[in-house]
Scaffold this motif. Structure first.
Motif, mmCIF file in Angstrom:
data_model
loop_
_atom_site.group_PDB
_atom_site.id
_atom_site.type_symbol
_atom_site.label_atom_id
_atom_site.label_comp_id
_atom_site.label_asym_id
_atom_site.label_seq_id
_atom_site.Cartn_x
_atom_site.Cartn_y
_atom_site.Cartn_z
ATOM 1 N N PHE A 36 0.874 -1.163 0.000
ATOM 2 C CA PHE A 36 0.000 0.000 0.000
ATOM 3 C C PHE A 36 0.918 1.222 0.000
ATOM 4 C CE2 PHE A 36 -2.433 -3.100 2.729
ATOM 5 C CZ PHE A 36 -3.214 -3.579 1.683
ATOM 6 N N ALA A 37 0.931 1.987 -1.101
ATOM 7 C CA ALA A 37 1.916 3.053 -1.248
ATOM 8 C C ALA A 37 1.316 4.383 -1.693
ATOM 9 C CB ALA A 37 2.999 2.608 -2.231
ATOM 10 N N SER A 38 0.084 4.668 -1.313
ATOM 11 C CA SER A 38 -0.536 5.926 -1.737
ATOM 12 C C SER A 38 0.155 7.139 -1.116
ATOM 13 C CB SER A 38 -2.030 5.934 -1.416
ATOM 14 O OG SER A 38 -2.240 5.893 -0.028
ATOM 15 N N LEU A 39 0.924 6.942 -0.052
ATOM 16 C CA LEU A 39 1.662 8.039 0.576
ATOM 17 C C LEU A 39 2.591 8.711 -0.428
ATOM 18 C CD1 LEU A 39 2.172 9.440 3.351
ATOM 19 C CD2 LEU A 39 4.081 7.878 3.628
ATOM 20 N N ILE A 40 3.113 7.947 -1.389
ATOM 21 C CA ILE A 40 4.008 8.504 -2.406
ATOM 22 C C ILE A 40 3.315 8.610 -3.766
ATOM 23 C CG2 ILE A 40 6.112 7.787 -1.223
ATOM 24 C CD1 ILE A 40 6.265 5.418 -3.232
ATOM 25 N N GLY A 41 1.986 8.537 -3.767
ATOM 26 C CA GLY A 41 1.235 8.689 -5.007
ATOM 27 C C GLY A 41 1.138 7.431 -5.850
ATOM 28 N N ALA A 42 1.510 6.283 -5.286
ATOM 29 C CA ALA A 42 1.466 5.015 -6.022
ATOM 30 C C ALA A 42 0.150 4.285 -5.750
ATOM 31 C CB ALA A 42 2.650 4.148 -5.637
ATOM 32 N N ARG A 43 -0.046 3.174 -6.429
ATOM 33 C CA ARG A 43 -1.266 2.386 -6.278
ATOM 34 C C ARG A 43 -1.175 1.490 -5.046
ATOM 35 N NH1 ARG A 43 -3.493 -0.113 -11.530
ATOM 36 N NH2 ARG A 43 -5.216 -0.277 -10.112
ATOM 37 N N GLY A 44 -2.298 0.884 -4.730
ATOM 38 C CA GLY A 44 -2.390 -0.011 -3.590
ATOM 39 C C GLY A 44 -3.216 0.629 -2.500
ATOM 40 N N ALA A 45 -4.285 -0.053 -2.077
ATOM 41 C CA ALA A 45 -5.168 0.542 -1.079
ATOM 42 C C ALA A 45 -5.817 -0.513 -0.207
ATOM 43 C CB ALA A 45 -6.267 1.360 -1.771
ATOM 44 N N TYR A 46 -5.985 -0.177 1.035
ATOM 45 C CA TYR A 46 -6.865 -0.894 1.955
ATOM 46 C C TYR A 46 -7.524 0.204 2.779
ATOM 47 C CZ TYR A 46 -8.574 -4.020 5.643
ATOM 48 O OH TYR A 46 -9.361 -4.704 6.541
#
Length: 157
Positions: A36-46
């Motif tokens: 989960f890497a949305s902190l850096i603008g990447a994909r992956g979510a929960y």
């Protein structure tokens, strides 16, 4: 970063944002791939997020790394109690999330969409990944559910 809470179990750590989304998690340990890497603008979510408009908040239970996301919505108040718990095996991860309808209905949206390689590669199999709704499918998984109402206070005899 002051709006993020840290969940940790000694083998890994996760950052959870005020919107109820895990914004960073390496799994199965600290030095492994980010899922989960949305902190850096990447994909992956929960994410566990209220369906109604809300004002976010939250707090740690005293003396713990158990985080309680708290949302005051247009329909009521919802809390999500969440933590990373050490599973006893280094290649496993346990992240329980308990929804509580504090006041009024608690309609939430749950999204589970892990990605490997800093969000660049979808994880091929979600057989081990189940949402709070008990759904597991290839690709992104989403569901809507209701939290259990807060139990009444114990009566004194």
């Amino acid at each position: 970063m002051h709006d993020y809470a840290l969940l940790a179990d000694g083998e890994r750590g996760a950052l959870i944002g005020p919107d109820g989304a895990l914004s960073w998690l390496c799994a199965p340990t600290w030095h492994d791939d980010v899922v989960f890497a949305s902190l850096i603008g990447a994909r992956g979510a929960y994410a566990v997020t209220p369906r109604a408009r809300y004002v976010p908040g939250g707090y740690y239970e005293e003396g713990t790394l158990i985080w309680r996301s708290r949302w005051v919505t247009t329909e009521g108040v919802i809390e999500c109690r969440e933590a990373l718990t050490f599973p006893g095996e280094p290649n496993r991860l346990i992240l329980p999330r308990q929804l509580i309808a504090v006041d009024g209905p608690a309609r939430v949206r749950v999204v589970l969409d892990p990605h490997a390689d800093y969000g660049r590669a979808p994880i091929a199999s979600h057989t081990a990944a189940k949402t709070a709704c008990g759904i597991s499918t290839p690709g992104a998984t989403a569901c809507a559910g209701r939290a259990r109402p807060k139990p009444p206070p114990a009566q004194k005899a």
